[in-house]
Design a protein around this motif. Structure first.
Motif, PDB file in Angstrom:
ATOM      1  N   UNK A  23      -0.878  -0.344 -11.908  1.00  0.00           N
ATOM      2  CA  UNK A  23      -0.648  -1.731 -11.475  1.00  0.00           C
ATOM      3  C   UNK A  23      -0.660  -1.874  -9.963  1.00  0.00           C
ATOM      4  N   UNK A  24      -0.317  -0.792  -9.275  1.00  0.00           N
ATOM      5  CA  UNK A  24      -0.234  -0.887  -7.818  1.00  0.00           C
ATOM      6  C   UNK A  24      -0.997   0.265  -7.161  1.00  0.00           C
ATOM      7  N   UNK A  25      -1.857  -0.099  -6.213  1.00  0.00           N
ATOM      8  CA  UNK A  25      -2.669   0.886  -5.494  1.00  0.00           C
ATOM      9  C   UNK A  25      -2.483   0.704  -3.994  1.00  0.00           C
ATOM     10  N   UNK A  64      -6.433  -6.423 -12.412  1.00  0.00           N
ATOM     11  CA  UNK A  64      -5.313  -7.361 -12.536  1.00  0.00           C
ATOM     12  C   UNK A  64      -4.064  -6.912 -11.773  1.00  0.00           C
ATOM     13  N   UNK A  65      -4.139  -5.765 -11.088  1.00  0.00           N
ATOM     14  CA  UNK A  65      -2.951  -5.261 -10.403  1.00  0.00           C
ATOM     15  C   UNK A  65      -2.848  -5.754  -8.974  1.00  0.00           C
ATOM     16  N   UNK A  66      -2.262  -4.925  -8.112  1.00  0.00           N
ATOM     17  CA  UNK A  66      -2.123  -5.242  -6.692  1.00  0.00           C
ATOM     18  C   UNK A  66      -2.646  -4.046  -5.901  1.00  0.00           C
ATOM     19  N   UNK A  67      -3.509  -4.314  -4.937  1.00  0.00           N
ATOM     20  CA  UNK A  67      -4.060  -3.239  -4.106  1.00  0.00           C
ATOM     21  C   UNK A  67      -3.966  -3.622  -2.635  1.00  0.00           C
ATOM     22  N   UNK A  68      -3.581  -2.649  -1.820  1.00  0.00           N
ATOM     23  CA  UNK A  68      -3.526  -2.868  -0.380  1.00  0.00           C
ATOM     24  C   UNK A  68      -4.374  -1.807   0.313  1.00  0.00           C
ATOM     25  N   UNK A  69      -5.031  -2.227   1.389  1.00  0.00           N
ATOM     26  CA  UNK A  69      -5.857  -1.316   2.180  1.00  0.00           C
ATOM     27  C   UNK A  69      -5.349  -1.276   3.607  1.00  0.00           C
ATOM     28  N   UNK A  70      -5.038  -0.074   4.083  1.00  0.00           N
ATOM     29  CA  UNK A  70      -4.632   0.146   5.463  1.00  0.00           C
ATOM     30  C   UNK A  70      -5.746   0.942   6.127  1.00  0.00           C
TER      31      UNK A  70
END
Length: 362
Positions: free
Chosen positions: A144-146, A171-177
Motif C-alpha cells: 500500500x505504501x512505497x 491504488x496505494x501511496x507512493x513518494x519519490x525523493x
C-alpha cells in the motif's frame, strides 16, 4: 603469407571468418541493418534531451529482443573507432511502450556514455542483449505504501517502475525523493510533473545537492527531511537507486524497512590503499600472447590499455560478460580485497587485479 602470423596470433578470429552464420549475418545486415539470425538489434528512432547531460534514446527493436520488466537494465553494444564496446543501461520506459527507451547520463571520461550523447543519431542501429536485473516490482503483490529514493542516473529504472504503476492503476501511496546536483541536472523533470499531476497517489520531491534554487529543497538526506516528507517511513517498502554515498546515508534511515536497492559502482570508483609491487607476466593462452600488467587497475582495463579487448559488459561485476578461466596464478577481487588461490577457477576480469604470474584461457 601475411595471413600466417595472423592465424597463429588470433586463431579464434581466423576461424570466425569461416562460420556460415557469420556470412549470413553479414548478408542480412547489408539488406537491412535490423535483420539478424539471432542478435537483438534496435534502430534509433528518436533522441530527446532530459537534462543538461542526459538523453533519452527511443528504440525500434527487431524480433529477437524479448522485452523487459520495469526496473531492469539491458546491455548495449556499439562500435567506437572500430572497437565493439558494451555497457549496461536501465530501461526508462514502461514495458508496455511500443518503443522502449534507455536514458543515458554523460559520465566524466565515459567512453560509451559520451558517444551515445554526442555521436549517436536517429537511424543508427545498436546491438542489444536481453534485459536482466532484480530491481523490479511484483505487480501482483504491490504494498500500500512505497518510497522511492534516487540520485542522478539512478532515477532511470525508477521512472520505468512509476510509469508502470500509473498504467496499472495503482491504488496505494507512493513518494519519490530525487537528489540532483542542480535544477538543470534533474532527469525526467517534465515527465514526473505530468505523472504527479495525473496520479493522486504519487508525490515527488526534488532535492538539489550542489546549487540551491528557489522552490526546491536543497542539501542532502537528513532526519529533518525524512521526518517532513515521509513521517510514516517505517510503513513503506523502499526502492533505492543512486550513487554509493547516497545509498550509505539512506540505509542509516532505513534499518527498519524492507529495501530493494541497486548500486552501479565501477571498480575505478572504489577507494583502496593498494600499492603495486611491479609488472607481472600474464599469459593469454588462446591468443598466444604474453603481456606485462602492473596490477594497478583491473585486468580488463590493463589489457585494454595494451590494445587487447576481451568481451566485457557492465564493467562492475554485474553482467559476468568478462568472466574468464584462470588456469594458474592468483588475483585479488578489487571490491572486497579477497585473494584467490593459485589453482584453476573463473574470474571476472573487470573486478580482478593481477597478483602473480597468471595464465588465462583467453
Amino acid at each position: 603469407m601475411k595471413v600466417l602470423p595472423f592465424i597463429y596470433n588470433s586463431p579464434k578470429e581466423y576461424w570466425n571468418y569461416f562460420q556460415p552464420t557469420n556470412w549470413l549475418e553479414f548478408v542480412l545486415g547489408e539488406i537491412n541493418p535490423l535483420y539478424s539470425v539471432s542478435t537483438a538489434k534496435a534502430k534509433v528512432i528518436a533522441i530527446h534531451s532530459e537534462s543538461a547531460d542526459a538523453k533519452t534514446i527511443v528504440l525500434q527493436t527487431n524480433r529477437h529482443w524479448k522485452g523487459f520488466q520495469a526496473g531492469q537494465h539491458v546491455p548495449v553494444t556499439v562500435e567506437i573507432a572500430g572497437r565493439r564496446v558494451t555497457r549496461y543501461y536501465s530501461l526508462s520506459s514502461s514495458p508496455s511502450a511500443k518503443n522502449p527507451t534507455i536514458t543515458v547520463k554523460r559520465q566524466k571520461g565515459g567512453l560509451v556514455s559520451n558517444f551515445l550523447n554526442d555521436r549517436l543519431k536517429v537511424g543508427d542501429v545498436i546491438e542489444l542483449g536481453q534485459a536482466s536485473g532484480e530491481f523490479t516490482i511484483d505487480p501482483s503483490a504491490l504494498p500500500d505504501k512505497l518510497l522511492f529514493i534516487a540520485g542522478g542516473s539512478g532515477i532511470t529504472p525508477i521512472h520505468s517502475i512509476i510509469k508502470t504503476l500509473a498504467e496499472s492503476n495503482y491504488k496505494g501511496q507512493a513518494k519519490l525523493l530525487y537528489f540532483s546536483r542542480f535544477k538543470e541536472d534533474i532527469i525526467f523533470f517534465q515527465s514526473f510533473a505530468k505523472l504527479e499531476t495525473g496520479n493522486s497517489w504519487l508525490e515527488v520531491k526534488h532535492v538539489l545537492t550542489d546549487v540551491p534554487s528557489p522552490g526546491y529543497e536543497s542539501g542532502f538526506l537528513t532526519t529533518e527531511l525524512m521526518d517532513k516528507f515521509v513521517p510514516d517511513l517505517k510503513e513503506r517498502l523502499v526502492y533505492l537507486c543512486g550513487p554509493a554515498p547516497l545509498q550509505t546515508s539512506a540505509k542509516e534511515f532505513l534499518k527498519d524497512n524492507q529495501v530493494i536497492s541497486e548500486l552501479f559502482l565501477l571498480p575505478t570508483q572504489i577507494q583502496t590503499n593498494y600499492q603495486s609491487s611491479g609488472p607481472v607476466e600474464v599469459v593469454l593462452l588462446q591468443s598466444h600472447k604474453t603481456v606485462l600488467l602492473k596490477g594497478e587497475k583491473s585486468i580488463l582495463e590493463e589489457l585494454e590499455d595494451q590494445g587487447i579487448y576481451p568481451p566485457s559488459g557492465c564493467r562492475m561485476g554485474i553482467c559476468h560478460t568478462c568472466t574468464c578461466r584462470k588456469t594458474s596464478g592468483s588475483v585479488t577481487n578489487i571490491k572486497d580485497e579477497t585473494m584467490s588461490d593459485s589453482g584453476e577457477g573463473n574470474i571476472q576480469l573487470c573486478l580482478s587485479r593481477v597478483d602473480e604470474k597468471l595464465e588465462l584461457d583467453f
